[in-house]
Design a protein around this motif. Structure first.
Motif, PDB file in Angstrom:
ATOM      1  N   TRP A   1       3.590  -9.088   0.141  1.00  0.00           N
ATOM      2  CA  TRP A   1       4.825  -8.425   1.011  1.00  0.00           C
ATOM      3  C   TRP A   1       4.971  -8.664   2.331  1.00  0.00           C
ATOM      4  CZ3 TRP A   1       0.386  -6.183  -1.182  1.00  0.00           C
ATOM      5  CH2 TRP A   1      -0.476  -5.921  -0.382  1.00  0.00           C
TER       6      TRP A   1
ATOM      7  N   ARG B   1       3.875  -3.276  -1.482  1.00  0.00           N
ATOM      8  CA  ARG B   1       2.807  -2.844  -0.808  1.00  0.00           C
ATOM      9  C   ARG B   1       1.913  -1.959  -1.894  1.00  0.00           C
ATOM     10  NH1 ARG B   1      -0.412  -3.294   3.663  1.00  0.00           N
ATOM     11  NH2 ARG B   1       1.389  -3.984   4.713  1.00  0.00           N
ATOM     12  N   GLU B   2       2.566  -0.960  -2.331  1.00  0.00           N
ATOM     13  CA  GLU B   2       2.102   0.096  -3.461  1.00  0.00           C
ATOM     14  C   GLU B   2       2.945  -0.452  -4.583  1.00  0.00           C
ATOM     15  OE1 GLU B   2      -0.438   1.748  -3.328  1.00  0.00           O
ATOM     16  OE2 GLU B   2      -0.662   1.651  -1.069  1.00  0.00           O
TER      17      GLU B   2
ATOM     18  N   PRO C   1       1.674   2.442 -10.452  1.00  0.00           N
ATOM     19  CA  PRO C   1       0.314   2.823 -11.022  1.00  0.00           C
ATOM     20  C   PRO C   1       0.185   2.521 -12.470  1.00  0.00           C
ATOM     21  CG  PRO C   1       1.510   4.996 -10.420  1.00  0.00           C
ATOM     22  CD  PRO C   1       2.428   3.791  -9.915  1.00  0.00           C
TER      23      PRO C   1
ATOM     24  N   ARG D   1      -5.563  -4.655  -7.314  1.00  0.00           N
ATOM     25  CA  ARG D   1      -4.312  -4.692  -7.680  1.00  0.00           C
ATOM     26  C   ARG D   1      -4.054  -5.780  -8.858  1.00  0.00           C
ATOM     27  NH1 ARG D   1      -0.339  -4.140  -3.830  1.00  0.00           N
ATOM     28  NH2 ARG D   1       0.474  -6.535  -4.297  1.00  0.00           N
TER      29      ARG D   1
END
Length: 258
Positions: free
Chosen positions: A20, A33-34, A37, A45
């Motif tokens: 990112w 970034r996230e 899940p 990651r």
């Protein structure tokens, strides 16, 4: 120079995910970034990145229009990575050295194909799963495996995924050791993944085609002025996926080493 045309494969879809922010400038598919899940995967990651780029390529598992659909039994997956999930492996090693139990989650997650098992359950994929790790040309090896799999009449398509995460100390040490032994593999600048879904080419003029060739004795290096060259061996594969994903037609040539 011989012209060793291996085969034509239709490119159904492709996707890329890169870091990112400023690190993704000029590159396709900046990853958030996230990442979404993935149940049973934590700390690293690596697994979520594989799952996210596969989902981008295949389409949402909940959608009836995703690319797996009725081809669940005829879909194979090939994952290419040089260093694997080094973050999980490192975390497990550190806990062991400290005299702690590494934990069942880390043990499961450290197996590179564990994320593929999750992916197959999510999409109903029932074909073979393969993990490829090679220093000289990982993407080429993965594409060769995919090409061979598509010779199986019971398989309709192969999802090829290339992935590396940002190098940690463990990866840098392995890289230094390999370089000293004359087997250097360029390190990626950060997290990166690309996915390519291939099927047999059946004379559909609207389909994109991937031409696998063996015209050179070794892999063609990425140009130094190409932004994707920052991702080492993944650079060319990411470029191929980005081009295929954007245009969906034309002929794409990947020159494979012998």
């Amino acid at each position: 120079m011989p012209s060793a045309l291996v085969s034509h494969r239709a490119i159904v879809d492709a996707a890329c995910l890169t870091p990112w922010g400023d690190e993704a400038s000029g590159l396709p598919g900046a990853a958030p970034r996230e990442l979404p899940p993935v149940t049973g995967f934590a700390i690293s990651r690596f697994g979520p990145l594989v799952h996210a780029v596969a989902a981008d390529c295949l389409g949402p598992a909940e959608s009836s229009g995703n690319h797996v659909g009725r081809h669940g039994a005829g879909t194979a997956v090939v994952l290419a990575t040089v260093f694997g999930d080094a973050v999980t492996t490192d975390a497990a090693t550190r806990r062991t050295v400290a005299g702690k139990q590494p934990g069942a989650l880390l043990f499961f997650q450290s197996v590179t194909t564990s994320i593929l098992s999750h992916l197959t359950r999510h999409y109903g994929i029932r074909g073979p799963l393969t993990c490829v790790s090679a220093v000289a040309d990982p993407a080429g090896e993965a594409l060769r495996v995919a090409d061979a799999l598509l010779d199986d009449p019971e398989l309709q398509q192969v999802l090829v995924i290339g992935v590396e995460t940002e190098p940690n100390e463990r990866v840098r040490r392995v890289h230094e050791s390999a370089a000293a032994a004359g087997r250097e593999a360029r390190l990626p600048a950060g997290d990166a993944a690309a996915a390519l879904l291939l099927r047999r080419f059946e004379n559909d003029p609207a389909a994109a085609r991937l031409t696998l060739a063996e015209a050179h004795p070794g892999p063609t290096p990425a140009r130094s002025d190409d932004p994707a060259s920052a991702f080492g061996w993944l650079g060319r594969f990411m470029g191929l996926c980005a081009d295929a994903g954007a245009r969906r037609h034309g002929t794409y040539v990947y020159e494979l080493s012998r």
